[in-house]
Design a protein around this motif. Structure first.
Motif, PDB file in Angstrom:
ATOM      1  N   GLY A 141       0.844  -1.182   0.000  1.00 27.29           N
ATOM      2  CA  GLY A 141       0.000   0.000   0.000  1.00 27.29           C
ATOM      3  C   GLY A 141       0.886   1.241   0.000  1.00 27.29           C
ATOM      4  N   MET A 142       0.598   2.198   0.850  1.00 22.48           N
ATOM      5  CA  MET A 142       1.365   3.451   0.876  1.00 22.48           C
ATOM      6  C   MET A 142       2.785   3.215   1.363  1.00 22.48           C
ATOM      7  SD  MET A 142      -1.256   6.224   2.476  1.00 22.48           S
ATOM      8  CE  MET A 142      -2.766   6.721   1.637  1.00 22.48           C
ATOM      9  N   VAL A 143       3.752   3.490   0.498  1.00 20.48           N
ATOM     10  CA  VAL A 143       5.162   3.410   0.848  1.00 20.48           C
ATOM     11  C   VAL A 143       5.788   4.758   0.505  1.00 20.48           C
ATOM     12  CG1 VAL A 143       7.326   2.168   0.565  1.00 20.48           C
ATOM     13  CG2 VAL A 143       5.151   0.975   0.148  1.00 20.48           C
ATOM     14  N   LEU A 152       0.760  -5.817   2.061  1.00 21.64           N
ATOM     15  CA  LEU A 152       1.151  -5.088   3.262  1.00 21.64           C
ATOM     16  C   LEU A 152       0.791  -3.619   3.116  1.00 21.64           C
ATOM     17  CD1 LEU A 152       5.007  -4.507   3.351  1.00 21.64           C
ATOM     18  CD2 LEU A 152       3.931  -5.717   1.459  1.00 21.64           C
ATOM     19  N   LYS A 153       0.208  -3.088   4.173  1.00 20.22           N
ATOM     20  CA  LYS A 153      -0.218  -1.694   4.194  1.00 20.22           C
ATOM     21  C   LYS A 153       0.151  -1.098   5.541  1.00 20.22           C
ATOM     22  CE  LYS A 153      -4.676  -2.547   3.371  1.00 20.22           C
ATOM     23  NZ  LYS A 153      -4.858  -3.962   2.971  1.00 20.22           N
ATOM     24  N   PRO A 154       0.230   0.232   5.620  1.00 18.76           N
ATOM     25  CA  PRO A 154       0.381   0.857   6.939  1.00 18.76           C
ATOM     26  C   PRO A 154      -0.823   0.512   7.811  1.00 18.76           C
ATOM     27  CG  PRO A 154       0.716   2.456   5.172  1.00 18.76           C
ATOM     28  CD  PRO A 154       0.161   1.225   4.534  1.00 18.76           C
ATOM     29  N   ARG A 155      -0.620   0.503   9.100  1.00 13.77           N
ATOM     30  CA  ARG A 155      -1.734   0.232  10.011  1.00 13.77           C
ATOM     31  C   ARG A 155      -2.886   1.193   9.774  1.00 13.77           C
ATOM     32  NH1 ARG A 155      -0.311   1.037  16.165  1.00 13.77           N
ATOM     33  NH2 ARG A 155      -0.511   3.220  15.502  1.00 13.77           N
ATOM     34  N   ARG A 209      -9.069   4.535   1.444  1.00 15.59           N
ATOM     35  CA  ARG A 209      -9.517   4.781   2.817  1.00 15.59           C
ATOM     36  C   ARG A 209      -8.339   4.650   3.771  1.00 15.59           C
ATOM     37  NH1 ARG A 209     -13.627   1.211   6.531  1.00 15.59           N
ATOM     38  NH2 ARG A 209     -13.908   2.733   8.186  1.00 15.59           N
ATOM     39  N   ALA A 210      -8.067   5.732   4.492  1.00 18.32           N
ATOM     40  CA  ALA A 210      -6.997   5.741   5.494  1.00 18.32           C
ATOM     41  C   ALA A 210      -7.374   6.687   6.614  1.00 18.32           C
ATOM     42  CB  ALA A 210      -5.672   6.165   4.862  1.00 18.32           C
ATOM     43  N   HIS A 211      -6.868   6.388   7.811  1.00 17.82           N
ATOM     44  CA  HIS A 211      -7.063   7.294   8.937  1.00 17.82           C
ATOM     45  C   HIS A 211      -5.911   8.277   8.978  1.00 17.82           C
ATOM     46  CE1 HIS A 211      -7.965   8.795  12.940  1.00 17.82           C
ATOM     47  NE2 HIS A 211      -6.666   8.653  13.208  1.00 17.82           N
ATOM     48  N   ARG A 212      -6.222   9.549   9.049  1.00 17.75           N
ATOM     49  CA  ARG A 212      -5.192  10.583   9.128  1.00 17.75           C
ATOM     50  C   ARG A 212      -5.399  11.428  10.363  1.00 17.75           C
ATOM     51  NH1 ARG A 212      -2.645  11.015   4.006  1.00 17.75           N
ATOM     52  NH2 ARG A 212      -3.796   9.926   2.365  1.00 17.75           N
TER      53      ARG A 212
END
Length: 248
Positions: free
Chosen positions: A176-178, A230-233, A240-243
């Motif tokens: 995912g986000m790297v 694999l993605k950030p927690r 969709r991500a929590h910021r």
């Protein structure tokens, strides 16, 4: 530490490729690095005791020259790739699409096709292809990249069946986000816009992905890890991500 054979890594001059080169060298592999930016590549090769060779996976002649210079291959890490642009289909830039398909899809095809004989001859070959969660998801304004990554993934997964029963394994890594140069490339050098992609969360690092690749290629020969996502927690999906609140 026992020598584990030769690992070839494409797109090795920075980011995930460079981190993977360092990690596999530490694991006992003889590392051959391929990329276009030879200044960076040569410095890295000197650091880890590897071999640096010029490589542009979008060029058949460059791939042929690279492969002709390689004596053996037990692990191939198809890492070269990337994204350009973030436009809706209605205003798609065909040059961006062409580059993404040439780099992600045909680049992987060229390298894998050329090195399959050496990989099989090694008696324990392993092809690792770094795709993305964009290989299993789509999102608005990303059709060029997601379509290329879907195709790259399909190419890789097809190999698993075509070589069933032969001494070669296939592992797909879907990050995912790297935080690498990926977003800077996508936004044509706009570092401020690229930084905004990761604002308010802790993204993966290139070392996180390299650790995952190293784990896969150091399993016993009878173990094939087909795919690892694999993605950030803080990230649930491509959209969709929590910021956390970003303070000035």
């Amino acid at each position: 530490m026992n020598n584990r054979g030769t690992a070839i890594i494409t797109g090795a001059s920075s980011g995930i490729g460079a981190a993977t080169a360092r990690r596999l060298a530490a694991e006992g592999f003889d590392v051959v690095l391929g990329a276009r930016r030879m200044d960076r590549l040569s410095d890295l090769a000197s650091e880890i005791g590897g071999v640096a060779l010029p490589l542009d996976v979008t060029s058949p002649s460059s791939v042929a020259s690279f492969v002709a210079s390689v004596q053996a291959c037990r692990v191939l890490v198809n890492n070269a790739g990337g994204a350009r642009g973030l436009e809706p289909v209605a205003s798609a830039d065909e040059d961006h699409w062409r580059w993404m398909w040439e780099t992600n899809v045909l680049g992987t095809l060229r390298m894998t096709k050329a090195l399959l004989p050496s990989l099989i001859e090694s008696g324990d070959g392993h092809v690792v292809t770094v795709t993305s969660i964009a290989a299993v998801e789509v999102y608005d304004n990303g059709a060029g990249y997601t379509s290329a990554k879907h195709a790259q993934s399909a190419l890789h997964r097809t190999l698993r069946g075509e070589h069933l029963g032969e001494p070669i394994r296939f592992t797909e890594i879907l990050p995912g986000m790297v935080e690498t140069e990926f977003s800077v490339t996508r936004f044509e050098g706009d570092a401020t816009r690229a930084d905004g992609v990761y604002a308010g969360l802790t993204p993966l690092t290139a070392d996180d992905v390299a650790d995952t690749i190293a784990f896969a290629v150091t399993r016993p020969a009878h173990v094939d890890i087909d795919e690892i996502v694999l993605k950030p927690r803080a990230q649930a999906s491509a959209t969709r991500a929590h910021r956390d609140a970003v303070r000035d």
